[in-house]
Design an enzyme around this catalytic site. Structure first.
Site, short mmCIF file in Angstrom:
data_model
loop_
_atom_site.label_atom_id
_atom_site.label_comp_id
_atom_site.label_asym_id
_atom_site.label_seq_id
_atom_site.Cartn_x
_atom_site.Cartn_y
_atom_site.Cartn_z
N GLY A 12 0.37 -1.79 -0.12
CA GLY A 12 0.09 -0.10 -0.27
C GLY A 12 0.81 1.31 0.35
O GLY A 12 0.47 2.32 0.60
N THR A 14 1.15 4.10 -2.38
CA THR A 14 1.55 4.51 -3.63
C THR A 14 0.22 5.39 -2.76
O THR A 14 -0.10 6.36 -3.56
CB THR A 14 -0.08 3.21 -4.87
OG1 THR A 14 -1.61 2.54 -3.94
CG2 THR A 14 1.23 3.07 -5.58
N GLY A 16 -1.16 7.54 0.87
CA GLY A 16 -2.00 7.63 2.44
C GLY A 16 -0.30 7.25 3.58
O GLY A 16 0.79 7.72 2.97
N SER A 141 -5.93 -0.80 13.22
CA SER A 141 -6.68 0.23 13.10
C SER A 141 -7.17 0.27 14.80
O SER A 141 -7.32 -0.38 15.44
CB SER A 141 -8.16 0.73 12.42
OG SER A 141 -9.20 1.62 12.25
N TYR A 154 -15.42 -3.95 8.01
CA TYR A 154 -14.03 -3.09 8.40
C TYR A 154 -13.47 -3.34 9.70
O TYR A 154 -12.45 -3.27 9.82
CB TYR A 154 -14.07 -1.52 8.16
CG TYR A 154 -12.92 -1.35 8.07
CD1 TYR A 154 -11.90 -1.50 7.52
CD2 TYR A 154 -12.67 -0.20 9.40
CE1 TYR A 154 -10.37 -1.20 7.73
CE2 TYR A 154 -11.90 0.38 9.18
CZ TYR A 154 -10.09 -0.40 8.66
OH TYR A 154 -9.35 1.32 8.22
N GLY A 185 -5.67 5.60 14.94
CA GLY A 185 -7.21 6.16 14.83
C GLY A 185 -7.62 7.39 13.41
O GLY A 185 -6.51 5.94 12.75
N GLU A 190 -6.89 8.98 1.18
CA GLU A 190 -7.48 7.77 1.04
C GLU A 190 -8.41 7.81 0.73
O GLU A 190 -9.73 7.63 0.53
CB GLU A 190 -7.23 8.24 -0.83
CG GLU A 190 -6.36 9.64 -1.41
CD GLU A 190 -5.40 8.66 -2.71
OE1 GLU A 190 -5.72 7.34 -2.90
OE2 GLU A 190 -4.20 9.56 -2.87
P1 NDP Z 1 -5.78 4.79 1.64
O1 NDP Z 1 -6.47 4.73 1.10
O2 NDP Z 1 -4.62 6.86 1.44
O3 NDP Z 1 -4.01 3.86 1.66
C1 NDP Z 1 -4.61 2.53 0.72
C2 NDP Z 1 -3.02 1.75 0.58
O4 NDP Z 1 -3.18 0.42 0.22
C3 NDP Z 1 -3.27 2.38 -0.90
O5 NDP Z 1 -1.44 2.18 -1.48
C4 NDP Z 1 -3.47 0.74 -1.69
O6 NDP Z 1 -2.56 0.73 -3.45
C5 NDP Z 1 -3.14 -0.34 -1.22
N1 NDP Z 1 -4.02 -1.36 -1.32
C6 NDP Z 1 -5.54 -0.90 -1.13
N2 NDP Z 1 -5.86 -2.39 -2.08
C7 NDP Z 1 -5.08 -3.02 -1.83
C8 NDP Z 1 -5.42 -4.17 -2.31
N3 NDP Z 1 -6.23 -4.91 -2.97
N4 NDP Z 1 -3.95 -5.04 -2.57
C9 NDP Z 1 -2.67 -4.30 -3.02
N5 NDP Z 1 -2.98 -3.12 -2.49
C10 NDP Z 1 -4.13 -2.67 -2.16
O7 NDP Z 1 -5.52 4.65 2.95
P2 NDP Z 1 -4.10 4.70 4.25
O8 NDP Z 1 -3.05 4.88 3.76
O9 NDP Z 1 -5.24 5.42 5.17
O10 NDP Z 1 -4.59 3.81 4.15
C11 NDP Z 1 -3.92 2.50 5.03
C12 NDP Z 1 -3.99 1.34 5.86
O11 NDP Z 1 -4.01 1.80 6.86
C13 NDP Z 1 -5.42 1.16 5.82
O12 NDP Z 1 -4.80 -0.63 6.18
C14 NDP Z 1 -6.67 1.18 5.98
O13 NDP Z 1 -6.72 0.19 7.11
C15 NDP Z 1 -5.27 1.63 8.47
N6 NDP Z 1 -5.40 2.76 8.60
C16 NDP Z 1 -6.10 4.54 8.29
C17 NDP Z 1 -6.74 4.53 8.73
C18 NDP Z 1 -7.02 5.70 8.14
O14 NDP Z 1 -8.23 7.05 8.88
N7 NDP Z 1 -6.56 6.35 7.31
C19 NDP Z 1 -6.87 4.56 10.56
C20 NDP Z 1 -6.37 3.35 10.87
C21 NDP Z 1 -5.99 2.17 9.80
P3 NDP Z 1 -3.35 0.79 -4.89
O15 NDP Z 1 -4.54 1.65 -4.75
O16 NDP Z 1 -2.02 1.23 -5.74
O17 NDP Z 1 -3.46 -0.37 -4.35
C1 8X3 Z 2 -9.81 3.80 9.78
C2 8X3 Z 2 -10.07 4.74 11.51
O1 8X3 Z 2 -12.46 5.61 12.37
O2 8X3 Z 2 -12.52 5.21 10.28
O3 8X3 Z 2 -8.86 2.80 10.81
O4 8X3 Z 2 -12.25 3.45 11.09
S1 8X3 Z 2 -11.66 4.28 11.26
#
Ligand code: NDP
Ligand code: 8X3
Length: 253
Positions: A12, A14, A16, A141, A154, A185, A190
């Site tokens: 992941g 690409t 966040g 998370s 989720y 949190g 994205e």
């Molecule tokens: P983004 O959507 O910004 O990034 C998600 C990343 O995951 C992208 O790089 C995407 O790459 C990759 N990804 C998604 N699906 C696939 C797939 N099927 N195969 C390969 N790669 C995949 O979100 P975040 O940076 O916020 O999320 C990153 C992690 O943090 C996640 O596990 C999320 O659950 C966790 N998280 C996020 C929080 C938030 O509030 N944002 C809070 C808590 C946890 P691509 O699309 O190029 O494949």
């Molecule tokens: C992402 C945080 O609160 O949207 O894991 O589930 S929340």
């Protein structure tokens, strides 16, 4: 903080949290394997970081078991000795009451957040076991610590990450491999755009009228965790912004 001579694989990468971690790790000198589905983004990031470190990109969907194993078997030999695995790829799909949920959304969350993390870990573990050294950071998370209305599947996927993190630490005990989870949190990435299927207005509202975490805040904590002395393992760390007290209590203006 120095990661010279270390190789880190980030899923992941690409967007966040993963992308922010790639940039910070590059500053620290880590050799990087960056993974994601969006090839153009991988190429742009690799080009950006090429003056700082060596970067190899892998384009695959973590749901595709065959692709995961094939791609990881074939990394160039200078990248093959993976020291650090950041299991970050994941997203929420939808925010619906259980009775209204889409089975496609459920499949996506369980297949990506849980099974994808397992496939990548299984593909990377042999080299860590051979080296009797390594560090796995699982991105969980707050949704893996408590359940909020409409978060059902989720939250289940992130509770599974919490369980897998604990299970990995138990099973890998004595093998020189550190395992820990970082549980953020609300982080402005994205994430909500994906959750709301491209509805940018709805996604933006999630982060309005308070100061959420930024992806760089989490990258900073990941870097801290992986640069502790080898005997120190941050097993489980939850981080929220000042305005967030729980999944449902956020102090908004
Ligand atoms: P983004 O959507 O910004 O990034 C998600 C990343 O995951 C992208 O790089 C995407 O790459 C990759 N990804 C998604 N699906 C696939 C797939 N099927 N195969 C390969 N790669 C995949 O979100 P975040 O940076 O916020 O999320 C990153 C992690 O943090 C996640 O596990 C999320 O659950 C966790 N998280 C996020 C929080 C938030 O509030 N944002 C809070 C808590 C946890 P691509 O699309 O190029 O494949
Ligand atoms: C992402 C945080 O609160 O949207 O894991 O589930 S929340």
């Amino acid at each position: 903080m120095n990661l010279k001579n270390k190789t880190a694989l980030i899923t992941g990468a690409t967007s966040g949290i993963g992308r922010a971690t790639a940039y910070l790790f590059a500053e620290s000198g880590a050799r990087l394997i960056l993974c994601g589905r969006r090839k153009e983004r991988l190429q742009t990031i690799a080009k950006d970081l090429s003056s700082k470190t060596e970067v190899h990109t892998l384009q695959f969907d973590v749901r595709d078991k065959e692709a995961v194993f094939k791609q990881l078997e074939n990394v160039p030999k200078e990248f093959a000795n993976i020291d650090i695995l950041i299991n970050n790829a994941g997203n929420a799909h939808g925010l619906d009451a259980i009775q209204n949920g889409s089975t496609d959304d459920w499949d996506a969350m369980l297949d990506i957040n849980v099974k994808g993390l397992l496939y990548v870990s299984k593909a990377v573990l042999p080299v860590m076991l051979k080296n009797q050294a390594g560090h796995i950071i699982n991105i969980g998370s707050t949704a893996g610590k408590e359940v909020y209305p409409n978060g059902n599947v989720y939250c289940a996927s992130k509770h599974a990450v919490d369980a897998i993190n604990q299970g990995m630490r138990l099973d890998l005990n004595g093998k020189g491999i550190r395992v820990g989870a970082i549980n953020p949190g609300l982080v402005e990435t994205e994430f909500s755009e994906v959750r709301f299927k491209g509805d940018v207005d709805r996604a933006e509202k999630v982060y309005q009228n308070f100061t959420p975490l930024r992806p760089e805040d989490i990258a900073d904590i990941i870097l801290f965790a992986v640069t502790r002395p080898p005997h120190v393992n941050i097993a489980d760390l939850t981080v929220m912004c000042l305005d967030q007290a729980s999944s449902t209590l956020v102090n908004k203006e």
